[in-house]
Design a protein around this motif. Structure first.
Motif, short mmCIF file in Angstrom:
data_model
loop_
_atom_site.label_atom_id
_atom_site.label_comp_id
_atom_site.label_asym_id
_atom_site.label_seq_id
_atom_site.Cartn_x
_atom_site.Cartn_y
_atom_site.Cartn_z
N ARG B 113 0.83 -1.22 0.00
CA ARG B 113 0.00 0.00 0.00
C ARG B 113 0.86 1.26 0.00
NH1 ARG B 113 -2.53 -3.04 4.11
NH2 ARG B 113 -1.45 -1.79 5.67
N ASN B 114 2.17 1.07 0.21
CA ASN B 114 3.10 2.19 0.31
C ASN B 114 2.72 3.14 1.45
OD1 ASN B 114 5.50 3.44 -0.48
ND2 ASN B 114 4.45 4.84 -1.88
N ASP B 115 2.33 2.55 2.56
CA ASP B 115 1.99 3.36 3.74
C ASP B 115 3.20 4.17 4.18
OD1 ASP B 115 -0.69 2.56 3.96
OD2 ASP B 115 -0.14 0.73 5.01
N ASP B 116 2.95 5.39 4.57
CA ASP B 116 4.04 6.32 4.89
C ASP B 116 4.58 6.06 6.30
OD1 ASP B 116 5.80 8.41 4.80
OD2 ASP B 116 4.29 9.95 5.18
N ILE B 117 5.32 4.99 6.44
CA ILE B 117 5.91 4.64 7.73
C ILE B 117 7.36 4.20 7.54
CG2 ILE B 117 3.71 3.90 8.75
CD1 ILE B 117 4.57 0.98 8.26
N ILE B 118 8.13 4.26 8.62
CA ILE B 118 9.47 3.65 8.59
C ILE B 118 9.35 2.34 9.35
CG2 ILE B 118 11.90 3.86 9.25
CD1 ILE B 118 11.58 6.89 9.27
N TYR B 119 9.64 1.26 8.67
CA TYR B 119 9.61 -0.05 9.34
C TYR B 119 11.05 -0.45 9.61
CZ TYR B 119 8.26 -4.76 10.62
OH TYR B 119 8.05 -5.93 11.33
N VAL B 120 11.37 -0.64 10.87
CA VAL B 120 12.73 -1.02 11.23
C VAL B 120 12.73 -2.44 11.77
CG1 VAL B 120 14.71 -0.51 12.71
CG2 VAL B 120 13.31 1.36 11.81
N CYS B 121 13.57 -3.26 11.20
CA CYS B 121 13.79 -4.57 11.78
C CYS B 121 15.17 -4.56 12.44
CB CYS B 121 13.72 -5.67 10.72
SG CYS B 121 14.18 -7.28 11.41
N TYR B 122 15.21 -4.66 13.74
CA TYR B 122 16.51 -4.84 14.40
C TYR B 122 16.72 -6.34 14.51
CZ TYR B 122 14.15 -5.53 18.94
OH TYR B 122 13.37 -5.99 19.96
N ASP B 123 17.64 -6.81 13.74
CA ASP B 123 17.75 -8.24 13.47
C ASP B 123 18.87 -8.84 14.32
OD1 ASP B 123 18.09 -10.73 12.34
OD2 ASP B 123 18.70 -9.99 10.36
N ASN B 124 18.50 -9.58 15.36
CA ASN B 124 19.51 -10.27 16.14
C ASN B 124 19.54 -11.76 15.83
OD1 ASN B 124 17.22 -11.00 17.58
ND2 ASN B 124 17.54 -9.39 19.11
N GLU B 125 18.90 -12.09 14.71
CA GLU B 125 19.05 -13.40 14.07
C GLU B 125 18.54 -14.58 14.88
OE1 GLU B 125 23.16 -13.40 12.60
OE2 GLU B 125 22.37 -12.56 10.73
N ALA B 126 17.60 -14.33 15.77
CA ALA B 126 16.90 -15.43 16.47
C ALA B 126 15.85 -14.80 17.38
CB ALA B 126 17.87 -16.27 17.30
N TYR B 127 15.01 -15.66 17.97
CA TYR B 127 14.03 -15.18 18.94
C TYR B 127 14.75 -15.00 20.27
CZ TYR B 127 10.38 -16.34 15.60
OH TYR B 127 9.59 -16.39 14.49
N MET B 128 15.35 -13.83 20.47
CA MET B 128 16.20 -13.64 21.64
C MET B 128 15.38 -13.38 22.91
SD MET B 128 18.94 -14.35 20.38
CE MET B 128 20.15 -14.22 19.06
N ASN B 129 14.22 -12.75 22.76
CA ASN B 129 13.43 -12.41 23.95
C ASN B 129 12.88 -13.64 24.65
OD1 ASN B 129 12.42 -10.47 25.71
ND2 ASN B 129 10.47 -10.32 24.63
N THR B 130 12.64 -14.71 23.88
CA THR B 130 12.14 -15.94 24.49
C THR B 130 13.27 -16.91 24.78
OG1 THR B 130 11.52 -16.51 22.24
CG2 THR B 130 9.73 -16.04 23.77
N GLY B 131 14.50 -16.51 24.49
CA GLY B 131 15.62 -17.35 24.88
C GLY B 131 16.31 -18.09 23.76
N ILE B 132 16.56 -17.38 22.65
CA ILE B 132 17.44 -17.84 21.57
C ILE B 132 16.90 -19.06 20.81
CG2 ILE B 132 19.88 -18.10 20.92
CD1 ILE B 132 20.55 -17.55 23.91
N GLN B 133 15.70 -18.92 20.23
CA GLN B 133 15.20 -19.96 19.32
C GLN B 133 15.39 -19.47 17.88
OE1 GLN B 133 12.98 -18.57 21.71
NE2 GLN B 133 13.54 -20.07 23.27
#
Lengths: 378, 290
Positions: B113-133
């Motif tokens: 849709r080209n919505d006027d937002i900045i989408y940021v992915c901070y990529d730590n390459e795993a599910y770190m908040n739940t314990g590195i999956q």
């Protein structure tokens, strides 16, 4: 005011148009689709200034509605059946965040097997999401309830779902009295609320430890209970403009009834005939329609069902392994022992006035003592 | 360029020591300024921003469901437009799980849709908040709690930038905190453009990647210098490489991190080959899509 011949979906779209909605975010699904098509056409013709987010799913429809509401806009969406179920998670978020979103749900059965016809199991599955639920029984009610819903949502800081039976209500055209500009003042009122504001940088919905979480939930519950009185006040204000009155329940028939037929949604219209026939046959009967299902109108129902010998609840919905959901709620809330539940009309199965009358009569005469299923003409 | 001295993000946040995502937010807000609204789904930042009543970001934050970042941000943007508030930046700020995996549909919807937002992915390459999956951003050869040795991640990392590029959006960039001026320039550029912007941040995670907490910048830098995480932009379809990798030996990057300690030699060579292949493709695109 003027009279137009409208289906329920048209009535919703008209009311949305007149409700000065800032943002609509929606995804098409049968039988809701014509609501958002109509809203889109109003926008295309420049008849309203509403912004329309054409999302890629119902999940995103509710998420976008949430973002729009959190930043201060009046927001509307519509859905049905599987779409509503897809939204389930976000419904909790919207209610928990106290966002006054209004949504129309075209009540439709849930697959499998695929069915596009009327049944309330979709919205009743959302019973515990923290949304106020209002069940309409005709297009006029649908139209009126949209205005009341916006005011109620904004006064209660709780989202409101208006439920209407798919096709039976959404697509059946009937005369509806619509406002010209008599409603403008009523609908223009918007209370101040806490929103995302760059001048007051707060975080909304952060992690709450148990000592914070529980008081927040209790407050939400109390807010919900308080919305019964808010509904009455707002509906009274609305009746001054419309000359039509609404309450958490609606009653029709004999005031000294010994038999009560309890329904919700479009069966209410049919059941008027059944009640008339029962009264003609000498069985003092009345119809009780539940309009407000969450919060549950316990006091109003208690008052209405007090002194009635037999109560028959017709449920166009089913909780597997239990039975009709309204029946269960009434028994659970009021602790009554004289209630028989009748599951009927699932997936659009026809429910007619004679069948309702005969079933209720059988309950009254003690021929039916247990919860049952209404088949009618198989 | 001069890095803005203004601090919007506040101290005392709850990030782990050496967290790349904390530093990334600090820089991002320096670039974007106070007129910013952030949407945060389930991810480390749900915790970093503080519990109920706290807001260490220093700008309004809306915490939302895991898969809804882009849709909620789109809703906020549209709402602000409806109210005529056009000087506020709306930023979705999600981890790789919420972006590459569960949030991809909403991301695609907003991009299309080209919505006027900045989408940021901070990529730590795993599910770190739940314990590195593992997530679909976890690289080949990495050990996580759901890909324990010897069942290391055996599929390549999803190419988020190219997926979003396929939506023809105005601006896409990769960035990492080891190159702060490049990082801030990209956020400033994203802020100045209308439409959908994606910034993919490589965000090293000391407990997840298993390195000492004072090595975050080194790991960020080596990811770029080995060619594992190229810094580039796609502006209106035009590719621009911001930094030519030195192609330092991959061992230098991998050996810093405990998550790669069980990586077999042949997988290491496969990573090197993949780096070269990606680089050649990127270079070709930069050459032909000017």
């Amino acid at each position: 005011m003027k009279k137009l011949v409208l289906g329920g979906n048209d009535a919703v779209a008209y009311a949305v148009k007149q409700s000065r909605v800032d943002v609509v975010s929606a995804y098409p699904i049968t039988p809701q689709t014509s609501i958002i098509e109509k809203v889109a056409s109003f926008i295309a013709k420049g008849e309203i200034n509403t912004k329309f987010i054409r999302v890629e799913s119902e999940h995103s429809a509710m998420a976008a509605a949430m973002g729009a509401s959190a930043s201060g806009s009046r927001v509307f969406t519509a859905t049905s059946s599987q779409g509503l179920l897809l939204m389930h998670e976000v419904l909790h978020w919207a209610a928990g965040a106290g966002l006054p979103i209004v949504m129309a749900n075209a009540n439709r059965a849930v697959a499998p097997p695929w069915s596009i016809w009327a049944e309330q199991t979709d919205s009743l599955s959302q019973r515990d999401t923290g949304w106020i639920q209002l069940y309409a029984s005709n297009s006029q009610e649908v139209y009126d309830l949209v205005f009341i819903a916006f005011r109620l949502a904004e006064a209660s800081l709780t989202p409101v779902m208006i439920c209407m039976d798919g096709f039976l209500l959404t697509h059946t055209k009937e005369p509806v009295e619509v406002f010209d500009n008599e409603i403008d003042e009523f609908i223009s009122y918007k209370p101040e609320r806490d929103i995302l504001d760059v001048d007051k940088p707060k975080a909304f919905g952060a992690l709450a430890f148990p000592k914070d979480y529980m008081p927040i939930r209790i407050k939400q519950h109390e807010k919900m209970l308080g919305s019964i009185d808010k509904f009455k006040t707002i509906a009274d204000e609305f009746s001054l403009i419309s000359k039509r009155s609404y309450g958490p329940i609606y009653q029709y028939g004999n005031e000294n009834a010994k038999l009560a037929i309890v329904v919700s949604g479009s069966i209410s219209e049919t059941a008027h005939l059944s009640v008339d026939a029962l009264n003609d046959e000498g069985i003092p009967s009345k119809l009780v329609k539940i309009t407000m299902f969450r919060p549950f109108p316990k006091e109003a129902l208690k008052k209405s069902l007090d002194g009635v010998d037999k109560i028959v609840v017709f449920d166009r919905n089913i909780s597997m392994g239990k039975g009709g959901i309204f029946k269960d709620e009434i028994v659970g809330s009021l602790g009554l022992g004289n209630v028989v539940g009748v599951v009927c009309g699932l997936g659009g199965y026809d429910v007619n006035d004679m069948d309702i009358k005969e079933t209720a009569k059988s309950v009254f005469e003690g021929k039916i003592k247990q919860d049952t299923i209404l088949w009618g003409e198989k | 360029m001069i890095i803005p001295t203004q601090e919007i993000m506040q101290p005392n946040h709850l990030a782990c020591p050496g967290c790349g995502a904390a530093l990334a937010m600090r820089y991002a807000l320096k670039a974007l300024g106070r007129k910013t609204i952030i949407v945060i789904p389930a991810c480390c930042w749900t915790v970093i921003n503080g519990p109920w009543g706290k807001n260490y970001a220093g700008v309004p934050v809306f915490h939302t469901a895991f898969e809804t970042t882009a849709a909620v941000a789109a809703g906020i943007r549209t709402s602000l437009e409806a109210q005529g508030k056009n000087d506020i930046t709306v930023m979705g700020w999600a981890g790789d799980g919420g972006t590459f995996d569960i949030g991809l549909q909403a991301l695609s919807g907003a991009a299309e849709r080209n919505d006027d937002i900045i989408y940021v992915c901070y990529d730590n390459e795993a599910y770190m908040n739940t314990g590195i999956q593992r997530s679909s951003a976890t690289p080949v050869g990495a050990e996580t709690t759901t890909t324990p040795a010897p069942l290391l991640k055996d599929r390549p990392k999803k190419d988020l930038m190219e997926i979003v590029a396929a939506h023809s959006v105005p601006y896409i960039a990769s960035a990492t905190i080891a190159y702060p001026t490049d990082f801030i320039k990209k956020f400033e550029k994203a802020k100045s453009k209308r439409g959908f912007k994606l910034i993919h941040i490589f965000s090293p995670c000391p407990p997840g990647h298993k390195f000492a907490e004072n090595k975050t910048i080194d790991v960020s830098k080596l990811a770029v210098e080995t060619g594992i995480f190229p810094l580039y932009e796609i502006e209106d379809g035009v590719y621009k490489i911001n930094k030519k990798p030195k192609f330092r030996p991959i061992e230098e990057y991998l050996s810093l991190q405990g998550r790669f300690k069980n990586i077999p030699k042949e997988q290491m060579r496969a990573i090197e080959e993949a780096i070269q292949m990606k680089w050649q493709r990127l270079q070709a695109k930069a050459e032909y899509l000017k």
